[in-house]
Design a protein around this motif. Structure first.
Motif, PDB file in Angstrom:
ATOM      1  N   ALA A 129       0.673  -1.191   0.198  1.00  0.00           N
ATOM      2  CA  ALA A 129      -0.114   0.046   0.006  1.00  0.00           C
ATOM      3  C   ALA A 129       1.005   1.165  -0.032  1.00  0.00           C
ATOM      4  N   LEU A 162      -7.957  -5.086  -3.019  1.00  0.00           N
ATOM      5  CA  LEU A 162      -7.657  -3.779  -3.250  1.00  0.00           C
ATOM      6  C   LEU A 162      -8.846  -2.866  -3.401  1.00  0.00           C
ATOM      7  N   TYR A 215      -6.341   4.524   0.202  1.00  0.00           N
ATOM      8  CA  TYR A 215      -6.001   2.867  -0.463  1.00  0.00           C
ATOM      9  C   TYR A 215      -6.000   1.811   0.533  1.00  0.00           C
ATOM     10  N   VAL A 245      -5.499  -2.213   1.067  1.00  0.00           N
ATOM     11  CA  VAL A 245      -4.895  -3.503   0.895  1.00  0.00           C
ATOM     12  C   VAL A 245      -5.425  -4.436   1.677  1.00  0.00           C
TER      13      VAL A 245
END
Length: 182
Positions: A73, A90, A153, A155
């Motif tokens: 990430a 993701l 983001y 992950v």
């Protein structure tokens, strides 16, 4: 106006530098999307909620998977690790890991239980509820457009991985919802 004494000058010059260093340290820490203990708690709760609906055992947190997710990430590149060492989901642009997990789960509407198997349209969903998966580790980074990755983001790494395409694996690992939502 009199010149400042040398002692005061040293403090006057040093203080702004220390202030800048501490500001950078604390701002970097405050940019984290979610503190790691909270991320861990939220990620496990969201995953295990949906897993329970599909008769899959609860996941446990794995620090090694978390570390792997963090390393991936941190680059803010929205693509799967290569080669993926684990199962991997993701998401970018969601405000919380719970919202990301719920989006992955929503793909379940596209899963065809009459013809079980892998589909890119429902692969995140099948990984979330995969019965054989036992461990989870996730990371979040506020990419905010860096390398084209919007917002936050997320992950998540899974072990053992799901979406194994061997004959019969999807029938054994992706069970229908108990409340027949899908």
């Amino acid at each position: 106006m009199r010149p400042l004494p040398p002692k005061f000058l040293k403090i006057h010059v040093l203080f702004p530098r220390l202030f800048l260093i501490f500001s950078l340290l604390f701002s970097a820490q405050s940019q984290a999307v979610t503190s790691q203990p909270l991320l861990q708690k939220e990620a496990l709760a969201a995953h295990n909620h949906w897993r329970r609906v599909h008769q899959a055992p609860p996941l446990s947190w794995d620090p090694a998977l978390q570390h792997y997710a963090e390393n991936h990430a941190d680059h803010c590149v929205f693509k799967h690790s290569n080669p993926p060492a684990y199962g991997e989901n993701l998401a970018a642009g969601y405000s919380t890991v719970t919202a990301a997990v719920n989006a992955w789960y929503a793909e379940g509407e596209l899963y065809d239980y009459a013809h079980p198997g892998y589909s890119s349209a429902s692969g995140h969903f099948t990984q979330v509820v995969w019965v054989g998966t036992q461990k989870l580790g996730c990371a979040s980074v506020p990419c905010k457009g860096k390398n084209g990755t919007p917002g936050n983001y997320f992950v998540c790494e899974y072990s053992p991985p799901g979406n194994i395409t061997n004959a019969g694996y999807f029938q054994q690992n992706v069970l229908p919802a108990q409340d027949s939502k899908f």
